[in-house]
Enzyme design. Sequence first.
Site, short mmCIF file in Angstrom:
data_model
loop_
_atom_site.label_atom_id
_atom_site.label_comp_id
_atom_site.label_asym_id
_atom_site.label_seq_id
_atom_site.Cartn_x
_atom_site.Cartn_y
_atom_site.Cartn_z
N ASN A 20 58.45 64.57 16.95
CA ASN A 20 57.06 64.27 17.34
C ASN A 20 56.12 65.13 16.52
O ASN A 20 56.53 66.13 15.95
CB ASN A 20 56.84 64.63 18.81
N HIS B 187 51.68 58.71 21.42
CA HIS B 187 52.94 59.45 21.24
C HIS B 187 53.42 59.15 19.82
O HIS B 187 54.11 58.16 19.59
CB HIS B 187 53.92 58.94 22.31
N CYS C 88 64.49 60.27 18.24
CA CYS C 88 65.13 59.46 19.27
C CYS C 88 66.56 59.13 18.84
O CYS C 88 66.78 58.68 17.72
CB CYS C 88 64.33 58.16 19.50
N HIS D 154 55.45 59.98 16.38
CA HIS D 154 56.43 60.75 15.60
C HIS D 154 55.85 60.89 14.19
O HIS D 154 54.95 60.14 13.79
CB HIS D 154 57.78 60.04 15.61
N ARG E 194 62.24 67.69 26.31
CA ARG E 194 63.00 66.43 26.46
C ARG E 194 63.13 65.71 25.11
O ARG E 194 64.20 65.68 24.51
CB ARG E 194 62.29 65.53 27.50
N ASP E 195 62.04 65.18 24.59
CA ASP E 195 62.12 64.41 23.34
C ASP E 195 62.56 65.32 22.20
O ASP E 195 63.29 64.91 21.30
CB ASP E 195 60.74 63.80 23.02
C1 LIG Z 1 69.90 53.20 31.01
C2 LIG Z 1 71.38 53.49 30.90
C3 LIG Z 1 71.82 54.44 31.98
C4 LIG Z 1 72.11 52.16 31.09
O1 LIG Z 1 73.46 52.35 30.72
P1 LIG Z 1 74.58 51.33 31.20
O2 LIG Z 1 75.87 51.76 30.59
O3 LIG Z 1 74.11 49.95 30.93
O4 LIG Z 1 74.52 51.61 32.75
P2 LIG Z 1 75.45 51.29 33.91
O5 LIG Z 1 74.58 51.06 35.11
O6 LIG Z 1 76.45 50.18 33.53
O7 LIG Z 1 76.28 52.65 34.13
C5 LIG Z 1 77.22 53.13 33.19
C6 LIG Z 1 77.60 54.57 33.57
O8 LIG Z 1 76.45 55.43 33.46
C7 LIG Z 1 76.15 56.00 34.74
N1 LIG Z 1 74.70 56.02 34.90
C8 LIG Z 1 73.88 54.97 34.94
N2 LIG Z 1 72.62 55.39 35.07
C9 LIG Z 1 72.65 56.73 35.12
C10 LIG Z 1 71.67 57.71 35.23
N3 LIG Z 1 70.37 57.40 35.33
N4 LIG Z 1 72.03 58.99 35.22
C11 LIG Z 1 73.34 59.33 35.12
N5 LIG Z 1 74.33 58.44 35.00
C12 LIG Z 1 73.98 57.14 35.00
C13 LIG Z 1 76.83 55.08 35.72
O9 LIG Z 1 77.10 55.78 36.91
C14 LIG Z 1 78.07 54.70 34.99
O10 LIG Z 1 78.97 55.79 35.00
P3 LIG Z 1 80.56 55.54 35.00
O11 LIG Z 1 80.84 54.66 36.18
O12 LIG Z 1 80.90 54.85 33.70
O13 LIG Z 1 81.13 56.92 35.08
C15 LIG Z 1 71.76 54.04 29.51
O14 LIG Z 1 71.48 53.07 28.56
C16 LIG Z 1 71.00 55.29 29.17
O15 LIG Z 1 71.18 56.34 29.77
N6 LIG Z 1 70.09 55.22 28.17
C17 LIG Z 1 69.24 56.36 27.86
C18 LIG Z 1 68.72 56.24 26.49
C19 LIG Z 1 67.83 57.40 26.20
O16 LIG Z 1 67.75 58.38 26.92
N7 LIG Z 1 67.11 57.29 25.07
C20 LIG Z 1 66.21 58.31 24.63
C21 LIG Z 1 64.95 58.38 25.43
S1 LIG Z 1 63.76 57.10 25.03
C22 LIG Z 1 62.82 57.81 23.80
O17 LIG Z 1 63.14 58.85 23.30
C23 LIG Z 1 61.57 57.12 23.39
C24 LIG Z 1 60.31 57.81 23.93
C25 LIG Z 1 60.26 57.75 25.45
O18 LIG Z 1 60.29 59.19 23.57
C26 LIG Z 1 59.04 57.14 23.37
C27 LIG Z 1 59.09 56.83 21.88
O19 LIG Z 1 59.12 57.75 21.05
O20 LIG Z 1 59.12 55.64 21.57
#
Ligand SMILES: CC(C)(COP(=O)([O-])OP(=O)([O-])OC[C@H]1O[C@@H](n2cnc3c(N)ncnc32)[C@H](O)[C@@H]1OP(=O)([O-])[O-])[C@@H](O)C(=O)NCCC(=O)NCCSC(=O)C[C@@](C)(O)CC(=O)[O-]
Length: 366
Positions: free
Chosen positions: A310, A268, A301, A270, A76-77
């Site tokens: 990581n 966690h 990220c 990096h 994933r990450d």
């Molecule tokens: C949270 C949202 C969805 C808000 O995104 P948004 O645009 O505010 O959401 P929305 O509710 O307005 O929906 C917009 C569109 O997305 C769809 N949608 C809405 N939710 C989903 C879902 N769950 N799965 C699939 N589709 C989804 C929804 O259906 C819609 O589709 P449309 O009508 O335009 O066709 C968006 O900001 C997002 O996906 N962000 C993900 C960011 C991400 O993955 N970042 C990387 C991971 S975090 C990380 O790596 C850190 C970590 C964990 O490793 C720890 C560290 O190192 O610090």
Amino acid sequence: MNFSLKTIPKLGAIAARLSARPLSTAAQVSLQFHSRHLVLMIFLDALYNKHIQFGFCFFFFLQNNGFIKIVEVGPRDGLQNESKIVSFETKLELINLLTNCGLPVIEAASFVSPKWVPQMADSSNIIKSLNQSHPTKYTSLVPNQRGLEMAHKAGAKEIAIFGAASETFSRKNINCSIDESFEKFEMVVKQAKDFGMSVRGYVSCVVACPYEGKISSDVVADISARMFDLGCYEISLGDTIGVATPEESRNLIRKVSTHIPVENLAVHFHDTYGQAIANIYASIQEGIRTVDSSVAGLGGCPYAVGASGNVATEDVVYLAHGLGFLTGVNLEKLVRTGSWISEELGRPYGSKAGQAVLAKITSNDY
Ligand SMILES: CC(C)(COP(=O)([O-])OP(=O)([O-])OC[C@H]1O[C@@H](n2cnc3c(N)ncnc32)[C@H](O)[C@@H]1OP(=O)([O-])[O-])[C@@H](O)C(=O)NCCC(=O)NCCSC(=O)C[C@@](C)(O)CC(=O)[O-]
């Protein structure tokens, strides 16, 4: 129980660890070579001789002191930031190879918007293709109700919610404020529990944020406690941009563990500044026994520009075994997996320990 010259230094080493004193050199050497057999031997011996109390004490020791749980986040990450889409087959092969290495937890998927993170668009199919009754636990990121429903439909047994200790990062990463994220998380955790799923929690930017700079450990402790109180069984402290140093890591864990038991915390890191292994060592000294890492050091990220991957799982396994901890991970298999996925992605192999072990394997000297 039969005490032999071989077992005495090992028992001494265990006692030394229990009393939080450093291991003697002899004990370190003997643990490195014999720890797996020693664990089994003492436990079976305790059961055979009906030393039940001793057996329970030892089991308790193993649970709390002798085992480092590695949460493998590579699929994933590690992959989420790859610009070229990695095929479904390659992802599945990676997860299966990692499972075969003995990793206890693998973060296999992410039910986020495919518009935000296209690389994770095949998460439903990935989760559907995994054997959910395998002893390895497969977990997936879930940001909201929509993601939870998709994870549940695919058959996921565990999810991880992810928030941040920085307002700006929260908005950039999940498009809402910290308070709004907690409103969503509350519903997600409640429904996940109704589905019988367990829930892990991530807090990003625990030392610094790419947009706001330094983050106060009081804020991190507060956000972590809020997440723990929602019902997450474990909180993973994310140094998202890899800037922490060992002293900062130590102080952070001391602060957060005044709110959450240290057994329920994970780290966690990096490795942007090459401090991750030193930070993990400091964290282990503070009582941390769960470490997130990514095979071959893959990752970064998408919403933290410049953050590197990581810490490499191979390096963590080498450190843990060197300190006399068990991980259940077969280092040689892991190195073969790390080298294979690096080749698949066309990247140099990003683990120092991995490179060293690989050189030995290829020279038939391992
Ligand atoms: C949270 C949202 C969805 C808000 O995104 P948004 O645009 O505010 O959401 P929305 O509710 O307005 O929906 C917009 C569109 O997305 C769809 N949608 C809405 N939710 C989903 C879902 N769950 N799965 C699939 N589709 C989804 C929804 O259906 C819609 O589709 P449309 O009508 O335009 O066709 C968006 O900001 C997002 O996906 N962000 C993900 C960011 C991400 O993955 N970042 C990387 C991971 S975090 C990380 O790596 C850190 C970590 C964990 O490793 C720890 C560290 O190192 O610090």
